[in-house]
Design a protein around this motif. Sequence first.
Motif, PDB file in Angstrom:
ATOM      1  N   ASP A 222       5.863   3.271   1.758  1.00  0.00           N
ATOM      2  CA  ASP A 222       6.063   3.414   0.211  1.00  0.00           C
ATOM      3  C   ASP A 222       4.350   2.135  -0.576  1.00  0.00           C
ATOM      4  O   ASP A 222       4.245   1.803  -0.213  1.00  0.00           O
ATOM      5  CB  ASP A 222       6.923   3.295   0.113  1.00  0.00           C
ATOM      6  N   VAL A 223       4.621   3.571  -1.044  1.00  0.00           N
ATOM      7  CA  VAL A 223       3.225   2.914  -2.507  1.00  0.00           C
ATOM      8  C   VAL A 223       3.467   1.404  -2.860  1.00  0.00           C
ATOM      9  O   VAL A 223       3.104   0.532  -3.391  1.00  0.00           O
ATOM     10  CB  VAL A 223       2.688   3.366  -3.484  1.00  0.00           C
ATOM     11  N   GLU A 224       5.383   1.360  -3.398  1.00  0.00           N
ATOM     12  CA  GLU A 224       5.880   0.012  -3.528  1.00  0.00           C
ATOM     13  C   GLU A 224       5.123  -0.327  -2.132  1.00  0.00           C
ATOM     14  O   GLU A 224       4.893  -2.840  -2.823  1.00  0.00           O
ATOM     15  CB  GLU A 224       6.935   0.054  -3.932  1.00  0.00           C
ATOM     16  N   ASP A 225       5.137  -0.653  -1.763  1.00  0.00           N
ATOM     17  CA  ASP A 225       4.938  -1.401   0.108  1.00  0.00           C
ATOM     18  C   ASP A 225       3.201  -2.093   0.179  1.00  0.00           C
ATOM     19  O   ASP A 225       3.279  -3.321   0.015  1.00  0.00           O
ATOM     20  CB  ASP A 225       5.500  -1.019   0.881  1.00  0.00           C
ATOM     21  N   LEU A 226       2.883  -1.241   0.073  1.00  0.00           N
ATOM     22  CA  LEU A 226       1.347  -0.971  -0.581  1.00  0.00           C
ATOM     23  C   LEU A 226       0.822  -2.073  -1.415  1.00  0.00           C
ATOM     24  O   LEU A 226      -0.018  -2.729  -1.176  1.00  0.00           O
ATOM     25  CB  LEU A 226       0.438   0.232  -0.712  1.00  0.00           C
ATOM     26  N   ALA A 227       1.529  -1.270  -2.472  1.00  0.00           N
ATOM     27  CA  ALA A 227       1.732  -2.701  -3.936  1.00  0.00           C
ATOM     28  C   ALA A 227       2.170  -4.082  -3.527  1.00  0.00           C
ATOM     29  O   ALA A 227       1.265  -4.973  -3.513  1.00  0.00           O
ATOM     30  CB  ALA A 227       1.594  -2.050  -5.399  1.00  0.00           C
ATOM     31  N   ALA A 228       2.884  -4.895  -2.340  1.00  0.00           N
ATOM     32  CA  ALA A 228       3.055  -5.891  -2.167  1.00  0.00           C
ATOM     33  C   ALA A 228       2.103  -6.302  -1.660  1.00  0.00           C
ATOM     34  O   ALA A 228       1.912  -7.533  -1.641  1.00  0.00           O
ATOM     35  CB  ALA A 228       4.797  -6.020  -1.809  1.00  0.00           C
ATOM     36  N   ALA A 229       2.014  -5.432  -0.593  1.00  0.00           N
ATOM     37  CA  ALA A 229       0.666  -6.037   0.812  1.00  0.00           C
ATOM     38  C   ALA A 229      -0.622  -6.138  -0.862  1.00  0.00           C
ATOM     39  O   ALA A 229      -1.402  -7.650  -0.130  1.00  0.00           O
ATOM     40  CB  ALA A 229       0.137  -4.713   1.408  1.00  0.00           C
ATOM     41  N   VAL A 230      -1.042  -5.533  -1.480  1.00  0.00           N
ATOM     42  CA  VAL A 230      -1.820  -6.099  -2.502  1.00  0.00           C
ATOM     43  C   VAL A 230      -2.430  -7.490  -3.009  1.00  0.00           C
ATOM     44  O   VAL A 230      -2.636  -7.988  -2.699  1.00  0.00           O
ATOM     45  CB  VAL A 230      -2.318  -4.972  -3.106  1.00  0.00           C
ATOM     46  N   VAL A 231      -0.845  -7.261  -3.189  1.00  0.00           N
ATOM     47  CA  VAL A 231      -0.044  -8.762  -4.283  1.00  0.00           C
ATOM     48  C   VAL A 231      -0.559 -10.112  -3.767  1.00  0.00           C
ATOM     49  O   VAL A 231      -0.362 -10.887  -3.932  1.00  0.00           O
ATOM     50  CB  VAL A 231       1.034  -8.581  -5.146  1.00  0.00           C
ATOM     51  N   GLY A 232      -0.128  -9.964  -2.358  1.00  0.00           N
ATOM     52  CA  GLY A 232       0.268 -10.935  -1.259  1.00  0.00           C
ATOM     53  C   GLY A 232      -1.152 -11.144  -0.898  1.00  0.00           C
ATOM     54  O   GLY A 232      -1.411 -12.614  -0.183  1.00  0.00           O
ATOM     55  N   LEU A 233      -2.576 -10.260  -1.238  1.00  0.00           N
ATOM     56  CA  LEU A 233      -3.804 -10.587  -0.671  1.00  0.00           C
ATOM     57  C   LEU A 233      -4.574 -12.095  -1.626  1.00  0.00           C
ATOM     58  O   LEU A 233      -5.075 -12.701  -0.734  1.00  0.00           O
ATOM     59  CB  LEU A 233      -4.485  -9.756  -0.890  1.00  0.00           C
ATOM     60  N   PHE A 234      -3.942 -11.664  -2.551  1.00  0.00           N
ATOM     61  CA  PHE A 234      -4.116 -13.278  -3.258  1.00  0.00           C
ATOM     62  C   PHE A 234      -3.676 -14.344  -3.179  1.00  0.00           C
ATOM     63  O   PHE A 234      -3.797 -15.855  -3.700  1.00  0.00           O
ATOM     64  CB  PHE A 234      -3.540 -13.132  -4.455  1.00  0.00           C
ATOM     65  N   SER A 235      -2.098 -15.146  -2.359  1.00  0.00           N
ATOM     66  CA  SER A 235      -1.592 -15.948  -1.770  1.00  0.00           C
ATOM     67  C   SER A 235      -1.763 -16.275  -0.546  1.00  0.00           C
ATOM     68  O   SER A 235      -1.363 -16.800   0.186  1.00  0.00           O
ATOM     69  CB  SER A 235       0.346 -15.764  -1.921  1.00  0.00           C
ATOM     70  N   GLN A 236      -3.031 -16.231   0.183  1.00  0.00           N
ATOM     71  CA  GLN A 236      -2.926 -16.480   1.843  1.00  0.00           C
ATOM     72  C   GLN A 236      -4.712 -16.793   1.305  1.00  0.00           C
ATOM     73  O   GLN A 236      -5.700 -16.218   0.766  1.00  0.00           O
ATOM     74  CB  GLN A 236      -2.973 -14.789   2.711  1.00  0.00           C
ATOM     75  N   PRO A 237      -5.001 -17.696   2.414  1.00  0.00           N
ATOM     76  CA  PRO A 237      -6.372 -18.724   2.033  1.00  0.00           C
ATOM     77  C   PRO A 237      -6.854 -17.122   2.656  1.00  0.00           C
ATOM     78  O   PRO A 237      -7.029 -16.340   4.063  1.00  0.00           O
ATOM     79  CB  PRO A 237      -5.583 -19.277   3.759  1.00  0.00           C
ATOM     80  N   ALA A 238      -8.381 -17.187   2.121  1.00  0.00           N
ATOM     81  CA  ALA A 238      -9.033 -16.041   2.523  1.00  0.00           C
ATOM     82  C   ALA A 238      -9.655 -16.221   4.040  1.00  0.00           C
ATOM     83  O   ALA A 238      -9.913 -15.289   4.445  1.00  0.00           O
ATOM     84  CB  ALA A 238     -10.242 -16.234   1.584  1.00  0.00           C
ATOM     85  N   ALA A 239      -9.819 -17.540   5.322  1.00  0.00           N
ATOM     86  CA  ALA A 239     -10.330 -17.419   6.359  1.00  0.00           C
ATOM     87  C   ALA A 239      -9.279 -17.475   7.166  1.00  0.00           C
ATOM     88  O   ALA A 239      -8.918 -16.126   8.066  1.00  0.00           O
ATOM     89  CB  ALA A 239     -10.487 -18.907   6.344  1.00  0.00           C
ATOM     90  N   GLU A 240      -8.025 -16.948   6.576  1.00  0.00           N
ATOM     91  CA  GLU A 240      -7.082 -16.191   7.648  1.00  0.00           C
ATOM     92  C   GLU A 240      -6.822 -14.762   7.149  1.00  0.00           C
ATOM     93  O   GLU A 240      -6.196 -13.758   8.263  1.00  0.00           O
ATOM     94  CB  GLU A 240      -5.512 -16.790   6.635  1.00  0.00           C
ATOM     95  N   LEU A 241      -7.173 -14.033   6.048  1.00  0.00           N
ATOM     96  CA  LEU A 241      -7.128 -12.783   5.599  1.00  0.00           C
ATOM     97  C   LEU A 241      -8.895 -12.351   6.271  1.00  0.00           C
ATOM     98  O   LEU A 241      -8.969 -10.716   6.508  1.00  0.00           O
ATOM     99  CB  LEU A 241      -7.414 -12.502   4.297  1.00  0.00           C
ATOM    100  N   ASN A 242      -9.828 -12.808   6.011  1.00  0.00           N
ATOM    101  CA  ASN A 242     -11.171 -11.712   6.168  1.00  0.00           C
ATOM    102  C   ASN A 242     -11.766 -11.068   7.212  1.00  0.00           C
ATOM    103  O   ASN A 242     -11.541 -11.674   8.194  1.00  0.00           O
ATOM    104  CB  ASN A 242     -12.778 -12.597   6.001  1.00  0.00           C
ATOM    105  N   GLY A 243     -12.259 -10.187   7.524  1.00  0.00           N
ATOM    106  CA  GLY A 243     -12.198  -8.937   8.307  1.00  0.00           C
ATOM    107  C   GLY A 243     -11.439  -8.824   9.541  1.00  0.00           C
ATOM    108  O   GLY A 243     -10.984  -7.835  10.656  1.00  0.00           O
ATOM    109  N   ARG A 244      -9.700  -8.744   8.710  1.00  0.00           N
ATOM    110  CA  ARG A 244      -8.411  -8.391   9.402  1.00  0.00           C
ATOM    111  C   ARG A 244      -8.213  -6.912   8.255  1.00  0.00           C
ATOM    112  O   ARG A 244      -8.216  -6.123   7.706  1.00  0.00           O
ATOM    113  CB  ARG A 244      -7.307  -9.159   9.052  1.00  0.00           C
ATOM    114  N   ARG A 245      -7.392  -5.663   9.697  1.00  0.00           N
ATOM    115  CA  ARG A 245      -7.493  -4.609   9.582  1.00  0.00           C
ATOM    116  C   ARG A 245      -5.457  -5.388   9.613  1.00  0.00           C
ATOM    117  O   ARG A 245      -4.715  -5.298  10.926  1.00  0.00           O
ATOM    118  CB  ARG A 245      -7.244  -3.506  10.376  1.00  0.00           C
ATOM    119  N   LEU A 246      -4.710  -4.687   8.208  1.00  0.00           N
ATOM    120  CA  LEU A 246      -3.516  -4.642   8.283  1.00  0.00           C
ATOM    121  C   LEU A 246      -2.383  -3.753   8.982  1.00  0.00           C
ATOM    122  O   LEU A 246      -2.994  -2.769   7.913  1.00  0.00           O
ATOM    123  CB  LEU A 246      -2.800  -5.527   6.591  1.00  0.00           C
TER     124      LEU A 246
END
Length: 250
Positions: A222-246
């Motif tokens: 659902d697009v609302e779940d996509l939106a929640a995932a996008v917002v969540g990107l800003f609360s996680q450390p970059a080193a844990e996210l960078n280069g990941r396929r989520l």
Amino acid sequence: MKTAGAPEAAAALNVLVTGGSGASGVAVAGALRRAGHLVFTVGSDRARIEDAARKAGDGVTPLVCDLADLSAVHALRESLAGTTGRMDAVIHLVGGWRGAKGIADQDDADWDFLERGAITTLRNVSRVFYDDIAASGTGRFAMVSSTAVDRPTAATASYVAVKAAAETWTMAMAEGFGRPAPGAEGHSAAPGSAAVVLVVKALVDADLRRAHPERKFPGATDVEDLAAAVVGLFSQPAAELNGRRLLLAT
């Protein structure tokens, strides 16, 4: 103590949502705005992007730009820099779908459409805004890809090829973001920026569900779940996210 590379929770960021005219753009822009960020949403058709911004909610700023035109993207950045400042993040939602029966009937017009939407726009936006994102303490770049990349078929050859190319470009951005920056006293600082790929099987929204009550949309996000995932990107450390396929597919 704040973790190195982790964003400040209360910071309001400048976020550009490209391809914002569709249902996913409305959902993502609205969720980011409700999270307290300054949101600018971009489309190629003025009427559509202004309508989408209204649906997303108060405070979402609609902008018109042909993202496949590099000079137009440069002009967009210059305009934003002059009025708002650096963009901290780009959420790239430009997409499209074309299929065929097999390899032999893959159409050149379909390829041109997909290449323009999936690769050219992403290359332009990432090149123009890369330095902005890299300079931000909470820089984020995200694109939406498909589970079909993992299971290519003859019928989807053009589509999966351009999506795979877009993913590869995004992973190259991640490598750039991941290079240690010089820190205090000659030490390397943890990266503050990240590039990620959000993977879905398909996207679905409330209007689509109402239009097709007989369909179950198995595996769709659902697009609302996509939106929640996008917002969540800003609360996680970059080193844990960078280069990941989520993977967001259900």
